[in-house]
Design an enzyme around this catalytic site. Structure first.
Site, PDB file in Angstrom:
ATOM      1  N   ARG A  20     -28.591 -23.552 -36.753  1.00 34.19           N
ATOM      2  CA  ARG A  20     -28.094 -24.803 -36.174  1.00 34.19           C
ATOM      3  C   ARG A  20     -29.149 -25.577 -35.378  1.00 34.19           C
ATOM      4  O   ARG A  20     -29.330 -26.779 -35.586  1.00 34.19           O
ATOM      5  CB  ARG A  20     -26.874 -24.504 -35.275  1.00 34.19           C
ATOM      6  CG  ARG A  20     -25.673 -23.997 -36.049  1.00 34.19           C
ATOM      7  CD  ARG A  20     -24.619 -23.396 -35.137  1.00 34.19           C
ATOM      8  NE  ARG A  20     -25.112 -22.190 -34.482  1.00 34.19           N
ATOM      9  CZ  ARG A  20     -24.475 -21.514 -33.538  1.00 34.19           C
ATOM     10  NH1 ARG A  20     -23.308 -21.971 -33.109  1.00 34.19           N
ATOM     11  NH2 ARG A  20     -24.978 -20.420 -33.028  1.00 34.19           N
ATOM     12  N   CYS A  49     -29.423 -22.651 -29.875  1.00 29.06           N
ATOM     13  CA  CYS A  49     -28.330 -21.887 -30.505  1.00 29.06           C
ATOM     14  C   CYS A  49     -28.604 -20.397 -30.283  1.00 29.06           C
ATOM     15  O   CYS A  49     -29.354 -20.037 -29.367  1.00 29.06           O
ATOM     16  CB  CYS A  49     -28.158 -22.258 -31.979  1.00 29.06           C
ATOM     17  SG  CYS A  49     -29.553 -21.840 -33.041  1.00 29.06           S
ATOM     18  N   ASP A  56     -20.972 -21.501 -36.439  1.00 31.59           N
ATOM     19  CA  ASP A  56     -22.181 -20.794 -36.865  1.00 31.59           C
ATOM     20  C   ASP A  56     -22.099 -20.547 -38.372  1.00 31.59           C
ATOM     21  O   ASP A  56     -21.220 -19.815 -38.822  1.00 31.59           O
ATOM     22  CB  ASP A  56     -22.291 -19.470 -36.097  1.00 31.59           C
ATOM     23  CG  ASP A  56     -23.664 -18.845 -36.261  1.00 31.59           C
ATOM     24  OD1 ASP A  56     -24.346 -19.175 -37.251  1.00 31.59           O
ATOM     25  OD2 ASP A  56     -24.056 -18.046 -35.402  1.00 31.59           O
TER      26      ASP A  56
HETATM   27  P1  4NP Z   1     -27.940 -19.801 -35.397  1.00 31.14           P
HETATM   28  O1  4NP Z   1     -27.237 -18.750 -36.376  1.00 31.14           O
HETATM   29  O2  4NP Z   1     -27.590 -19.377 -33.992  1.00 31.14           O
HETATM   30  O3  4NP Z   1     -27.315 -21.109 -35.753  1.00 31.14           O
HETATM   31  O4  4NP Z   1     -29.424 -19.750 -35.692  1.00 31.14           O
HETATM   32  C1  4NP Z   1     -27.456 -17.365 -36.293  1.00 31.14           C
HETATM   33  C2  4NP Z   1     -28.578 -16.826 -36.860  1.00 31.14           C
HETATM   34  C3  4NP Z   1     -28.775 -15.456 -36.807  1.00 31.14           C
HETATM   35  C4  4NP Z   1     -27.861 -14.642 -36.161  1.00 31.14           C
HETATM   36  C5  4NP Z   1     -26.734 -15.190 -35.584  1.00 31.14           C
HETATM   37  C6  4NP Z   1     -26.541 -16.548 -35.641  1.00 31.14           C
HETATM   38  N1  4NP Z   1     -28.072 -13.227 -36.134  1.00 31.14           N
HETATM   39  O5  4NP Z   1     -27.177 -12.513 -35.620  1.00 31.14           O
HETATM   40  O6  4NP Z   1     -29.103 -12.745 -36.567  1.00 31.14           O
END
Ligand code: 4NP
Length: 159
Positions: free
Chosen positions: A16, A10, A125
């Site tokens: 995720r 991800c 997300d």
């Molecule tokens: P992930 O969610 O891709 O599902 O782990 C996110 C976690 C952090 C960030 C963006 C998406 N961020 O911009 O820090």
């Protein structure tokens, strides 16, 4: 084939893909396939390197009997495209980013290609929403991982 390697990917590797790694590993364990199938996860971004999964991902996993608390975020590396037999993107942007780093020869799919109930190819997300988003994401990932594991058993492990 022995030790088929799956990489869940991800953006941040805290919401995720840690859930996808934990859920998929749990299903592999239920079928006693640990010798044949390995799973890891990572993020295309670098912001959370070394961090544990988001507390809401940990909570929803634990509620479903899965402990993901010992996972630690890492960033996607170019060599992952060669080391893993299948790279599983949580959304279409992740897929595009994996291909730009690892190249066209990497085997990349979107997890929701395996979701028979999908209305989109993207696992939403949950990072910017509340706890309910994590419940929805758990359910999407759970049913997609079930179908993905069946497909790997039928397609790759029988070769
Ligand atoms: P992930 O969610 O891709 O599902 O782990 C996110 C976690 C952090 C960030 C963006 C998406 N961020 O911009 O820090």
């Amino acid at each position: 084939m022995s030790n088929f390697k799956v990489l869940m990917v991800c953006l941040g590797n805290i919401c995720r893909s840690p859930l996808a790694e934990g859920i998929f590993a749990h299903k592999v364990g239920e079928r006693s396939l640990e010798e044949q199938i390995a799973v890891d996860s990572c993020g295309t971004g670098s912001w959370h390197i070394g961090n544990p999964p988001h507390i809401e991902s940990q909570k929803i996993a634990k509620k479903n009997g899965i402990d993901i608390s010992s996972q630690s975020a890492r960033q996607l590396r170019k060599q992952d495209g060669k080391e893993f037999h299948l790279l599983v993107a949580m959304d279409s942007t992740n897929k595009k980013d994996i291909i730009s780093l690892c190249g066209d020869s990497a085997s990349v799919v979107c997890l929701r290609e395996y979701d028979s109930e999908r209305d989109s190819l993207d696992v939403p997300d949950p990072y910017y929403g509340g706890p309910d988003g994590f419940i929805e994401v758990f359910n999407i990932i759970d049913r997609s991982c079930e179908a993905l594991l069946r497909d790997i058993q039928n397609t790759y492990l029988k070769q």
